[in-house]
Design a protein around this motif. Structure first.
Motif, short mmCIF file in Angstrom:
data_model
loop_
_atom_site.label_atom_id
_atom_site.label_comp_id
_atom_site.label_asym_id
_atom_site.label_seq_id
_atom_site.Cartn_x
_atom_site.Cartn_y
_atom_site.Cartn_z
N TYR A 258 -8.25 14.77 -2.09
CA TYR A 258 -7.42 13.76 -2.72
C TYR A 258 -7.00 12.70 -1.69
O TYR A 258 -6.82 11.54 -2.00
CB TYR A 258 -6.21 14.47 -3.32
CG TYR A 258 -5.11 13.60 -3.79
CD1 TYR A 258 -5.25 12.84 -4.95
CD2 TYR A 258 -3.91 13.55 -3.10
CE1 TYR A 258 -4.22 12.05 -5.39
CE2 TYR A 258 -2.88 12.76 -3.55
CZ TYR A 258 -3.04 12.01 -4.70
OH TYR A 258 -2.02 11.22 -5.13
N PRO A 261 -9.66 9.14 0.07
CA PRO A 261 -9.62 7.71 -0.28
C PRO A 261 -8.47 6.98 0.42
O PRO A 261 -8.62 5.85 0.87
CB PRO A 261 -9.41 7.72 -1.80
CG PRO A 261 -9.91 9.02 -2.25
CD PRO A 261 -9.69 9.98 -1.13
N SER A 265 -8.80 3.83 2.94
CA SER A 265 -8.15 2.58 2.61
C SER A 265 -6.99 2.30 3.55
O SER A 265 -6.77 1.16 3.94
CB SER A 265 -7.81 2.53 1.13
OG SER A 265 -6.65 3.10 0.77
N THR A 306 -15.89 6.78 0.72
CA THR A 306 -14.85 7.55 0.08
C THR A 306 -15.44 8.64 -0.81
O THR A 306 -15.03 9.80 -0.75
CB THR A 306 -14.00 6.62 -0.80
OG1 THR A 306 -13.62 5.52 -0.03
CG2 THR A 306 -12.79 7.33 -1.31
#
Lengths: 327, 376
Positions: A258, A261, A265, A306
């Protein structure tokens, strides 16, 4: 396991597809195409270009075809590793990104390792010594870690480093290693420079992982099987590490899937502040220069990274937890 | 019949406690959450009355007082409670030409509360020139100004700019969260109530949106906003961009609740009485977890504020002349200059305080809203 994997890969593929569509639209946004900008460049050099030549160029680059064909050829190029051409910098995107991609992946992966190595022992300690001084201080630190935005933390480190040690902490290499070929000395130099960025990027993930491990372990610690094992005289630490901790770690692995990403980012902003040679600063610069070709390629690649990262942690989770394989 | 029940209720008044009272009773025990709520309320109060709290006009520039360090407010003059600040005298180093300020305490500028200052229209209606603090009335004519947190490069008072930035940054949090709530609740409700194919579809989209690296996409979306847009247009565009990817958590919470509520007897009863689904969802099911929704919403605000701050900090969000915390932090991008003017880092403090407070408040609310939570 296979059903689980197939589902994950399916979602990953749809995500990549959605992102590719988004990137393609982005690339189409600026008025004019490659040929127009080429024409302007040639005219600046004083050359005259006829309409026929322009048309030939368009056909050569496939710009006369309908949009969906262009999309297909673009995505085909992407798959084959040809990332397009940055009109603003007049360089192939591959040359601009090259090493930056590798460093971005390395950075995110190293941060995952950092989060695990730091958070799991602290989480276990906090749970086993609940309400101790260490528990309280880690909980407080954890709260602050979650609350302070990455880029502010980066800024703070930069500032402190500059004021108290007189060094600029930006970058990932010492000057003498920036363009050096890969060798052991360069890797060691990179490791030294990665330390601060990893702490900056990893703090919030570490904080939440500590909380999760602590909460899960606290649930397990009071179950009858632990009491039973203790009653049989198993040594305390061996007992804790061998049984309840293993159960408490599952959510930790699923959190990694989880969190990935967020790391990719988040690394964009941290890299800008700390001027790391990852895709982050390039993305920002391309946006400020309205170089959407480059921006589109970066978005697409960040998405692929990702999805692949998430997939890897999903597979790990499947290997660790039979219940997930069944589902 | 109705009169009867009312009487009945009144006679048992002592033992009755509404859901709201129960939540409040549980919430009150979280001291940290309570303090945080007060802090959050104070911040929103500042945001509401920014013109009144500000000391100087936040957009008035003056090169003469560029990068002035904070002036500390002395509360006592000897033993007399007469707050004042020392006047700042600017000097230019003859060699480096760098300007530096020194406090000259022989000249004292009196400070008082409810002083007159720059004129403003409160909420665009009430004209006033009263401010929370400001230069004492006796000195008003002599162009003396007070800068509690120093000034920026263009000589604008940092304190006043932070106060105005509070309004922008906190309201973006609220507007954004409202949007997020709308998207999240409707998708979550539909997903959880109807189930089946729609549920699968929405859940897959949630997973896809979660798998997307949001910050690069924000950057891109913010980056392609037309450059000639006004402050207000950019403001709303940024809010929408941020909300577009933030609804997934709320949608999950709402869906989970709906899934469990769907099996409850009162929902079955409503269905059997022939209520339309809109009525069942909005009238019967949603109100039964309002408190959860409020908690989840509170917990969603901090990430909104962080997102806006980060975007503006990078130069892709709000831009000058808009004032937000992120815009103010842009000045810290160059660490070398910040080393000489550390007070420019001050806007980071309200960001961290508000985010911490909102997190604690949300945690407290969540614990208080869950009646099945352990009491330990």
């Amino acid at each position: 396991m296979w059903v689980f994997l197939a589902k994950r890969i399916g979602i990953g593929l749809i995500t990549i597809w959605a992102l590719s569509l988004f990137s393609f639209i982005l690339i189409q946004l600026p008025k004019g195409d490659y040929v127009t900008s080429e024409m302007i460049a040639l005219q600046m050099e004083g050359e005259n270009v006829t309409d026929e030549e322009l048309e030939n160029l368009r056909i050569y680059f496939g710009l006369d075809k309908p949009v969906h064909m262009q999309y297909l050829s673009w995505i085909g190029n992407m798959m084959r590793g040809n990332l397009g051409y940055s009109y603003a910098q007049r360089t192939p995107v591959n040359d601009i990104l090259g090493q930056r991609l590798l460093l971005t992946v390395l950075y995110a992966a190293a941060t995952v390792v950092f989060i695990w190595v730091v958070a799991i022992p602290i989480g276990i300690l906090s749970a086993v010594k609940q309400y101790s001084f260490a528990d309280y201080s880690f909980t407080t630190l954890g709260f602050i870690g979650v609350a302070v935005p990455d880029f502010l933390l980066a800024l703070l480190f930069l500032w402190l480093g500059f004021v108290f040690f007189g060094v600029s902490m930006g970058g990932l290499f010492s000057p003498e290693f920036v363009d050096a070929p890969w060798n052991l000395a360069r890797i060691w130099d990179l490791t030294k420079h990665l330390f601060i960025p990893i702490i900056v990027l990893g703090t919030s993930g570490t904080a939440s992982l500590i909380r999760i491990v602590r909460a899960n372990l606290l649930d397990e610690l009071h179950k009858p099987y632990v009491v039973a094992a203790r009653a049989r005289g198993l040594r305390e630490w061996r007992l804790i590490l061998k049984y309840p901790v293993r159960l408490a770690l599952n959510p930790a692995v699923s959190l990694t899937a989880y969190i990935f990403p967020f790391l990719i980012s988040g690394s964009v902003i941290v890299s800008v502040v700390l001027s790391l040679p990852t895709i982050g600063p390039t993305l920002l610069q391309s946006l400020l220069e309205q170089d959407l070709q480059l921006a589109g390629a970066i978005i697409f690649l960040a998405g692929v990274m990702t999805v692949v990262g998430t997939l890897i942690s999903d597979i790990l989770l499947g290997l660790l937890d039979p219940r997930i394989r069944q589902a | 019949m109705t009169v009867d029940t009312q009487e009945n209720n009144e006679s048992r008044d002592v033992t009755l406690a509404s859901e709201r009272q129960l939540v409040w009773a549980r919430f009150r025990r979280h001291k940290l959450a309570l303090i945080s709520t007060v802090i959050v309320a104070l911040f929103y109060l500042v945001a509401f009355g920014a013109e009144f709290v500000a000391v100087n006009d936040p957009v008035e520039t003056d090169a003469k007082r560029s990068l002035m360090p904070p002036q500390s407010i002395h509360l006592f003059d000897g033993w007399k409670p007469a707050p004042y600040v020392c006047e700042m005298v600017g000097k230019r180093d003859p060699v480096s030409l760098r300007k530096s300020f020194e406090a000259d305490c022989t000249k004292r500028i009196p400070v008082q509360i409810f002083a007159r200052g720059f004129e403003y229209k409160f909420l665009g209606l009430l004209r006033s020139d009263r401010h929370l603090i400001g230069v004492g009335d006796s000195e008003r004519s002599q162009e003396s100004l007070v800068f509690p947190l120093g000034t920026d490069v263009q000589g604008r008072g940092l304190f006043s700019r932070i106060v105005y930035g509070t309004r922008t940054s906190l309201s973006i949090g609220l507007v954004g969260v409202t949007l997020t709530l709308l998207i999240g609740v409707s998708l979550g409700a539909v997903s959880g109530y109807f189930g089946g194919f729609i549920d699968t579809l929405i859940q897959r989209s949630v997973e896809i949106v979660r798998a997307i690296p949001t910050i690069p996409i924000w950057l891109v979306l913010a980056g392609i906003l037309p450059r000639d847009w006004g402050v207000l247009q950019i403001y709303f565009a940024i809010t929408i961009i941020i909300s577009l990817f933030a609804w997934t958590d709320l949608a999950r919470v709402v869906r989970g609740r709906f899934l469990s509520l769907r099996e409850e007897d009162f929902v079955t009863a409503a269905m059997l009485s022939g209520a339309r689904w809109q009525r069942i969802v909005f009238r019967h099911m949603l109100p039964s977890f309002y408190s959860h929704l409020i908690a989840a919403t509170t917990l969603a605000i901090p990430s909104m504020i962080i997102s806006e701050t980060a975007l503006s900090f990078l130069g892709l969000g709000l831009r000058s002349p808009a004032i937000s915390w992120g815009v103010l932090l842009q000045a810290t991008q160059n660490v070398h200059s910040v080393a000489l003017t550390p007070w420019l880092m001050i806007p980071a403090i309200p960001v961290i305080v508000v985010i911490l407070a909102l997190n604690f408040m949300g945690d407290g609310l969540r614990d208080a809203a869950d009646p099945y939570a352990s009491t330990s």
